[in-house]
Design an enzyme around this catalytic site. Structure first.
Site, mmCIF file in Angstrom:
data_model
loop_
_atom_site.group_PDB
_atom_site.id
_atom_site.type_symbol
_atom_site.label_atom_id
_atom_site.label_comp_id
_atom_site.label_asym_id
_atom_site.label_seq_id
_atom_site.Cartn_x
_atom_site.Cartn_y
_atom_site.Cartn_z
ATOM 1 N N ASP A 235 44.347 34.770 34.559
ATOM 2 C CA ASP A 235 43.891 35.445 35.349
ATOM 3 C C ASP A 235 44.441 36.903 34.323
ATOM 4 O O ASP A 235 44.971 36.988 33.434
ATOM 5 C CB ASP A 235 43.972 35.659 36.873
ATOM 6 N N GLY A 257 44.784 35.240 29.348
ATOM 7 C CA GLY A 257 44.428 35.593 30.427
ATOM 8 C C GLY A 257 43.170 36.509 30.074
ATOM 9 O O GLY A 257 42.829 36.986 29.867
ATOM 10 N N HIS A 258 43.263 37.681 31.275
ATOM 11 C CA HIS A 258 41.961 38.246 31.416
ATOM 12 C C HIS A 258 42.978 40.252 31.223
ATOM 13 O O HIS A 258 42.281 40.853 31.591
ATOM 14 C CB HIS A 258 41.802 38.804 32.885
ATOM 15 N N GLY A 259 43.949 40.126 30.078
ATOM 16 C CA GLY A 259 44.502 40.977 29.661
ATOM 17 C C GLY A 259 45.498 42.240 30.833
ATOM 18 O O GLY A 259 45.828 41.743 31.615
ATOM 19 N N ASN A 289 40.411 40.285 27.864
ATOM 20 C CA ASN A 289 40.410 41.460 28.074
ATOM 21 C C ASN A 289 41.769 41.801 27.552
ATOM 22 O O ASN A 289 42.296 41.355 27.285
ATOM 23 C CB ASN A 289 39.907 42.219 29.231
#
Length: 410
Positions: A235, A257-259, A289
């Site tokens: 995440d 991950g998601h930044g 992201n």
């Protein structure tokens, strides 16, 4: 009777250790932040044992050691020595009489029994002034035993029911460094209602498919710094939630991950404003992201202001620069989170999405965004032009802009 006798022996040993610390001559009137003449409590001397099937026993023993160290008249250190130790959930709480160190050299492994986590936290540090959590050891949340049962996989509107590995709640003047967080059931770390909190030189690791394993989630805190760490998880590498003031994220290697995200904001009615966030000198590799701000539709009214993402490098990132004020369950009511004084500066690298810059702001409160020196090159598999997407935003540009800006939809 044998168990009671054992508890007596442990209590006697702890008392002798405390007397020994005093006898070593530390001046308890010395400044609180000067951690000299430490009294060390090696937990294996007081009932914490390696091996299987000792989760609850070890949790009881660690709690007792912590209580003694916390009340020491000299600065104290609780030591997890080399070795592997199973551990049920524990709350290590203050206030303590002096600054205190928790040093992990070995590996703590979380209890696999989901019923063992009443407060959805494995290890909690609460209401402590002058805490340090240091060492080269590992907190192993054993998340692989939990993820298959999670109902939050790929869902935005989901209340997390799995435990986080480590929670810092209402701690002040805290430094954490050096250790590894591995495979938590949910968040690696949750920092809530903390002041003067610094994290650096951490390794935070979980597979990219692990659900809701934010590297560090920060909420209702002031003067927080997350520095020079390697974070790869399922995440957000770091998520900056509601109620924060003065947060700096610097020197992070993020991926998978998601930044790094500000938000999500506006999911709950009692959320507080966010002020002064700086994300700088970070690299994102293969993340979903990069620099992201996300707010919920139909949110309560709140503000997020003074947010800067700068000096960032993107390596094959799907959404390098993104504002999403239509996050969460789709509905016709716009987000009531007002974004002002927002800056994206000196962001370079490559994107695997044609929409390298995507700014979708609130229809009710158009956001004000400054973009300076953006150079993001499309490297996806399809032959598509670089694209700039914008809705409900007031934009100011400085320096190079790649992809080239286009007029915003309103």
């Amino acid at each position: 009777m044998a168990i009671q006798g054992k508890d007596v022996r442990i209590s006697l040993l702890l008392s002798l250790a405390l007397i020994s610390c005093v006898a070593n001559g530390a001046d308890h009137l010395a400044p609180r932040r000067l951690l000299t003449n430490l009294c060390t409590f090696d937990v294996t001397h007081y009932g914490v044992k390696a091996g299987d099937g000792k989760c609850k026993q070890n949790a009881v023993a660690l709690t007792k050691v912590w209580e003694q160290a916390c009340q020491s008249v000299t600065p104290a250190k609780v030591l997890i020595p080399p070795g592997t130790f199973e551990m049920s959930s524990v709350v290590l709480e203050g206030p303590c009489k002096n600054p205190i160190i928790f040093e992990i050299q070995g590996t703590l492994k979380a209890d696999k029994d989901k019923k063992a986590y009443k407060d959805r936290t494995w290890i909690a540090f609460e209401e402590i002034d002058g805490l340090q959590v240091i060492g080269r050891g590992t907190f192993d949340g054993q998340g692989t035993c939990f993820w298959a049962s999670s109902k939050c996989v790929h869902k935005n509107n989901c209340r997390l029911k799995l435990p986080s590995s480590i929670k810092f709640s209402k701690v002040t003047n805290t430094v954490i460094s050096g250790f590894t967080s591995l495979n938590p059931p949910a968040f690696h770390m949750h920092v809530v209602s903390c002041t003067n909190f610094t994290a650096h030189s951490l390794t935070i690791t979980a597979p990219d498919e692990s659900p809701n394993t934010d590297g560090m989630h920060i909420s209702t805190s002031c003067n927080v710094k997350v520095l020079n760490s390697k974070i790869g998880t399922g995440d957000d590498c770091v998520s900056i939630g509601q109620g924060n003031t003065d947060v700096t994220i610097s020197g992070i290697q993020c991926g998978p991950g998601h930044g790094i995200s500000v938000g999500s904001l506006g999911k709950y009615k009692d959320e507080k404003n966010v002020n002064k966030v700086l994300v700088t000198d970070c690299k994102f590799t293969g993340t979903t992201n990069g620099a992201r701000i996300k707010t919920w539709l139909n949110s309560p009214t709140l503000q997020a202001t003074g947010i800067t993402f700068q000096n960032l490098v993107m390596d094959m990132v799907k959404n390098p620069v993104i504002i999403d004020q239509e996050y969460g369950t789709k509905c016709s009511v716009p987000s009531n989170v007002q974004l002002t004084d927002i800056h994206f500066r000196n962001i370079t690298g490559t994107s695997i999405s044609d929409a390298a810059v995507s700014l979708t702001c609130s229809k009710k409160y158009p956001c004000c965004v400054d973009l300076a020196n953006i150079d993001l090159v499309y490297r996806g598999t399809d032959k598509l032009p670089d694209n700039f997407e914008c809705a409900n935003a007031k934009l100011a540009f400085t320096g190079k802009q790649n992809p080239a800006p286009c007029p915003c939809r309103h």
